[in-house]
Design an enzyme around this catalytic site. Structure first.
Site, short mmCIF file in Angstrom:
data_model
loop_
_atom_site.label_atom_id
_atom_site.label_comp_id
_atom_site.label_asym_id
_atom_site.label_seq_id
_atom_site.Cartn_x
_atom_site.Cartn_y
_atom_site.Cartn_z
N GLU A 126 0.82 -1.22 0.00
CA GLU A 126 0.00 0.00 0.00
C GLU A 126 0.85 1.27 0.00
O GLU A 126 0.50 2.27 -0.63
CB GLU A 126 -0.95 -0.01 1.20
CG GLU A 126 -2.11 -0.97 1.07
CD GLU A 126 -1.73 -2.41 1.31
OE1 GLU A 126 -2.50 -3.32 0.92
OE2 GLU A 126 -0.63 -2.64 1.88
N HIS A 196 -11.50 -6.28 8.15
CA HIS A 196 -12.25 -5.93 6.94
C HIS A 196 -13.51 -5.16 7.26
O HIS A 196 -14.49 -5.22 6.53
CB HIS A 196 -12.60 -7.20 6.14
CG HIS A 196 -11.42 -7.97 5.67
ND1 HIS A 196 -10.77 -8.87 6.48
CD2 HIS A 196 -10.74 -7.95 4.49
CE1 HIS A 196 -9.76 -9.41 5.81
NE2 HIS A 196 -9.72 -8.85 4.61
#
Length: 378
Positions: A126, A196
């Site tokens: 990322e 998540h």
């Protein structure tokens, strides 16, 4: 039901007492609200987790943007990206697995249509994704980066906060990376567990130089995403993943934009202002209906839409009218963005930087400026 609903209705089926209406004097702003007694601590005994319930409520079909097509939220994202790639030859989309369509299918078909040089996968890094996006944007191209889940945006935090947000300022406006948009699936989905289901918008709300946006519906998602892509500042666009398939509307097929940093009053009311963003807007709309039916309370529901910079003026005008404010989000309540909203409204409730917050006759009831979180106290 979400925490916002429990604020209104907790006293009905629990041992908590509800104080009499005399605790809040009647004003010209509407009927009095029930007020929980001090002994009713919403966090007593065991910390409880509550599943959110909501029914997606589509908006009226927009007619001002041309022909429409039935789309769910992820399809509206795809449509926005398609519009961008077709109109901007410099635009590129990149991230983990975006070439085959992404885990939520938001980029499906785009590589085949526009080629592997414009829609392509990146390594699982990322920090590298956002760092690459900064370089692309600084070079003058339009960079659209995808972080596969908002929960995984933290490795890129340094690149977003210390590089993207400050690039324009440290160069005295000689250079900027304003053509960078970072997309990320956001919020709970019911079965995502701790890696998540996070809603990290408050982390970025502390950082000047970026814009943070969360849509509530397919129509909003497409218009706001296109506005982010066109904006001259780096933007973070959080997409409520639970709405990817659950939210379906008639969405304009052509390019259109929705103004950033402008909240929307989705339901008008007179007694209390309810503020939310993303999925929680639909929860608040149900809360407003329940409050009207069970308590005779008229609620004004506002979708904040842009977290940073947020629309203080619209919120202030509503609170001036109702005299009461309740904010709900699905992030931890400690340090959540609801605290910023309630602090601003209280801090300027009498005058100051936002004259529209001034309310003749005593300002906002302090005990009724309330922040709630779907996940309870953190």
């Amino acid at each position: 039901m979400a925490a916002a609903a429990r604020l209104f209705l907790r006293g009905i089926h629990s041992k908590c007492s509800v104080s009499g209406v005399s605790t809040v004097p009647r004003t010209s702003f509407g009927p009095r609200l029930l007020k929980l007694s001090p002994s009713c601590d919403p966090y007593t005994k065991a910390q409880r987790r509550h599943a959110a319930h909501f029914t997606f409520q589509p908006d009226l079909v927009p007619t001002q943007y041309g022909p429409t097509q039935k789309m769910n939220l992820f399809q509206s994202i795809t449509s926005a990206l398609d519009n961008t790639l077709s109109s901007d030859p410099t635009a590129v989309i990149f991230g983990e697995d975006v070439a085959f369509g992404g885990v939520f299918r938001c980029t499906v078909g785009l590589r085949d249509k526009y080629g592997k040089d414009r829609v392509f996968n990146t390594p699982l890094c990322e920090q590298g994704i956002v760092g690459f996006g900064i370089g692309v944007a600084v070079a003058g191209a339009t960079a659209i980066a995808e972080i596969q889940f908002a929960d995984y945006i933290y490795p890129a935090f340094d690149q977003i906060v210390n590089e993207a947000a400050k690039y324009r300022y440290r160069s005295g406006n000689l250079f900027d990376c304003g053509k960078l948009t970072i997309r990320a699936p956001w919020g709970c989905v019911g079965h995502g567990s701790l890696y998540h289901s996070q809603s990290p918008e408050a982390f970025f709300a502390h950082c000047p130089g970026i814009k943070v946006v969360v849509p509530r519906s397919p129509v909003q998602a497409k218009g706001l995403l296109l506005s982010c892509i066109a904006d001259n500042n780096p933007c973070i666009f959080f997409e409520p993943k639970i709405l990817y398939r659950a939210a379906v509307e008639q969405v304009p097929t052509e390019h259109y934009t929705i103004t950033l940093s402008q909240a929307e009053v989705v339901e008008e009311g007179s007694d209390v202002t309810l503020i939310a963003w993303g999925t929680q807007v639909h929860v608040m709309k149900e809360v407003a209906q329940m409050a009207q039916e069970k308590l005779g309370v008229s609620c004004e529901v506002i979708d904040l839409r842009t977290i940073l910079p947020w629309d203080v003026e619209t919120v202030c005008k509503s609170v001036v009218k109702t005299g009461r404010l309740l904010i709900s989000h699905e992030a931890p309540i400690t340090g959540g963005f609801a605290a910023e909203i309630s602090s601003t409204i209280q801090g300027h409730g009498g005058a100051g930087a936002y004259p529209s917050c001034h309310r003749a006759g005593g300002g906002v009831h302090p005990e009724l400026v309330t922040s709630q979180s779907q996940f309870g106290k953190s």
